[in-house]
Design a protein around this motif. Sequence first.
Motif, PDB file in Angstrom:
ATOM      1  N   LEU A 122       0.937  -1.227   0.105  1.00 10.42           N
ATOM      2  CA  LEU A 122      -0.121  -0.020  -0.063  1.00 10.42           C
ATOM      3  C   LEU A 122       0.859   1.212   0.117  1.00 10.42           C
ATOM      4  N   PHE A 123       0.729   1.971  -1.054  1.00 16.43           N
ATOM      5  CA  PHE A 123       1.547   3.385  -0.935  1.00 16.43           C
ATOM      6  C   PHE A 123       0.567   4.268  -1.943  1.00 16.43           C
ATOM      7  N   PRO A 124       0.888   5.623  -1.498  1.00 20.00           N
ATOM      8  CA  PRO A 124       0.171   6.633  -2.395  1.00 20.00           C
ATOM      9  C   PRO A 124       0.342   6.248  -3.862  1.00 20.00           C
ATOM     10  N   ARG A 126      -0.356   3.640  -5.850  1.00 24.34           N
ATOM     11  CA  ARG A 126      -0.272   2.486  -6.230  1.00 24.34           C
ATOM     12  C   ARG A 126      -1.766   2.057  -7.118  1.00 24.34           C
ATOM     13  N   PRO A 128      -4.892   0.392  -7.830  1.00 21.16           N
ATOM     14  CA  PRO A 128      -5.610  -0.772  -7.102  1.00 21.16           C
ATOM     15  C   PRO A 128      -6.055  -1.536  -7.844  1.00 21.16           C
TER      16      PRO A 128
ATOM     17  N   SER B 207      -6.130   6.155  -1.942  1.00 21.83           N
ATOM     18  CA  SER B 207      -6.480   4.963  -1.317  1.00 21.83           C
ATOM     19  C   SER B 207      -5.348   4.151  -1.091  1.00 21.83           C
ATOM     20  N   PHE B 208      -4.265   4.308  -1.662  1.00 20.30           N
ATOM     21  CA  PHE B 208      -2.961   3.587  -1.306  1.00 20.30           C
ATOM     22  C   PHE B 208      -3.119   2.188  -2.202  1.00 20.30           C
ATOM     23  N   GLY B 209      -4.217   2.178  -2.858  1.00 22.00           N
ATOM     24  CA  GLY B 209      -4.398   0.975  -3.818  1.00 22.00           C
ATOM     25  C   GLY B 209      -5.036  -0.404  -2.932  1.00 22.00           C
ATOM     26  N   TRP B 210      -5.682   0.181  -1.861  1.00 23.63           N
ATOM     27  CA  TRP B 210      -6.379  -0.773  -1.117  1.00 23.63           C
ATOM     28  C   TRP B 210      -7.382  -1.554  -1.682  1.00 23.63           C
ATOM     29  N   ASN B 211      -7.541  -2.934  -1.339  1.00 26.92           N
ATOM     30  CA  ASN B 211      -8.559  -3.701  -2.306  1.00 26.92           C
ATOM     31  C   ASN B 211      -9.257  -4.695  -1.340  1.00 26.92           C
TER      32      ASN B 211
END
Lengths: 178, 491
Positions: A122-124, A126, A128, B207-211
């Motif tokens: 998780l990083f800004p 990335r 999804p 969202s930092f790529g949350w899934n």
Amino acid sequence: MSSTKYILGSFADPDDMMHGIDKLQENNISIYDCFTPMPIHGIEAKLGVKPSRLPIAAFCFGITGLVSGISLLYYTIVYDWPMNIGGKPALAMPDFVPVSFELTILFCALGMVATFFFRNHLFPGRAPRVMDLRATDDRFIIAIDAKENTDYEKINSLLKEAGAVDVLHNERKYVSYE
Amino acid sequence: MSSHNESILREPLITGKDITYAQVTNDILLPVENKPNKAWWIGFTLASLGALLWVFCVSYTFWVGIGAWGLNKTVGWAWDITDFVWWVGIGHAGTLISAVLLLFRQNWRNSINRSAEAMTIFAVICAATYVVSHMGRPWLAYWIFPLPNQFGSLWVNFNSPLVWDAFAISTYFTVSLVFWYTGLLPDISSVRDRAIGLKRRIYSILSFGWNGSVKTWQRFEIVSLVLAGISTPLVLSVHTIVSMDFATSVIPGWHTTIFPPYFVAGAIFSGFAMVQTLLLVMRKVMNFENYITMFHIESMNKIIMTTGSIVGIAYLTEFFIAWYSGSEYELYAFQNRAAGPYWWAYWTMMTCNVISPQLFWFKKIRRSIPISWVLSIVVNIGMWFERFVIIVTSLHRDYLPSSWAMFYPTWTDVGIFVGSIGVFFTLFLLFLRFLPGIAIAEVKLLLKSASLQQKAKLIAEGHQAPEQVEFFKDSLVKFDSITQEEINELK
């Protein structure tokens, strides 16, 4: 061979999804992952996901913070430049408590969260990796790798039986890429 | 399990009929996904005007120096530190709600924690600005941190509570921010997956790529729990250290061992009051009545009453000890507070903080939204006066009577204070506009256990004891989001 990569069982209710996991496991169908809009308690045990070791990481970071705090204080006010304040000892342990404590907490929190972000990528910025866009809204998704489990008919009927409102055969792993 | 059956003796935390997971998302994201309404624009305009006033007054202070304030040789600390402690105190409720109530498994925190944490962060930002601007040379504010000796001749003095304070406030701000933002990730993802175009791109970055995979949620829950565990002593330590700024000095009226617990109770007291002030408006304007229910309001009022009583006991103890200790300076300081030139500030504090929260013993008052709202503001006025009384009345009678003086604020003092309220509300309104004001995922977690519809279903199944059903129906009468017909339907 069909071009299906992943089969997604889309449930409207978390209990139905848990039921679906049971059904699939009884039939030796391996589950790739589940995507849910909220944490589901007990799902890790079902899927055989090991308990997280983050608390251990947090403890180590906390200890690091504590040692750093005490070292910083000792170096600056006892070793490097002791100050004579009313003839009191430079090594005033009670005065070490607040700053060492704050640094323990700071290191622990930042270290643990950084580890969490690192381990889950998780990083800004990335991209999804989302298999179903409703998994963050109102759908509870079971993802099954279609290359490993080829009996599609059976998977379909098992998921439907468990209460899936929708079964999707996706040709792309992630739907979220533009 | 998401649907364990919770006893119907507990009041529901989510009201409303046929609420689905999708509806929770829709309801909470309504203000984020649509253009703001008139109420928001009016609030935002007023708040940003306040923020402009703040920018102007702080700039003026930086330009001419601390002389812009009403400080004098005797009263060297006044509104700046009063406002600082006031804001830090307000900033305590958010972490208390998210951490302490999580550890105690108080599920009602789930729908108020997000906005309370946001409030914490904005309040600490407001507080930090006073610390920086009261230093005189704010561009050298980093000198408070231990820097290598090339920067000056000495290290900072780690025996000084002011240095502890710098560490405590910065740690508190950082940890609160991390806690808040980690909790926001799943909700930002909900916005992201429903948005299109540029909005999706922006929320995607945020969202930092949350899934929402199993492992992510598992680690997320552990992180929340451990953060709650470490934030609890942190939140207590912060105001303890703030109180030590005073308590480790030898000024009569400050030099008391009761300060740490007394300040912590006061901080929780004022923090909850501010949460109440904001939430009562928010639930009305944003139609969150089903998620922030009368049970939430009443629970918060009970906490305000309890902490208010602790603060009241502390005031009386202080007074008693001032007399009992036989220290004439201490006794004079307290007599001067109650009957000296600042008597009006002291009695305002006493009325607002000790008497007004006692009204919450009455059910009618505790459950009345307008009265709760007014009292929450009264409490915050009282808590501001508490800090003013502690700081100014102790200082203005110096050791030598020839140095005795009064403090009169200048327009800059007033402007910075009023302006900081503007800054606070500007940030809070922007938060409500762009981020979900309620933790969506955490509310969903309660939907199948602690909601009214789930309890109604249990009752409909017919296995509940009739007296328990009666009890449950009686407990629903106070909810403004449940009509009498809905209660009658339960059987």
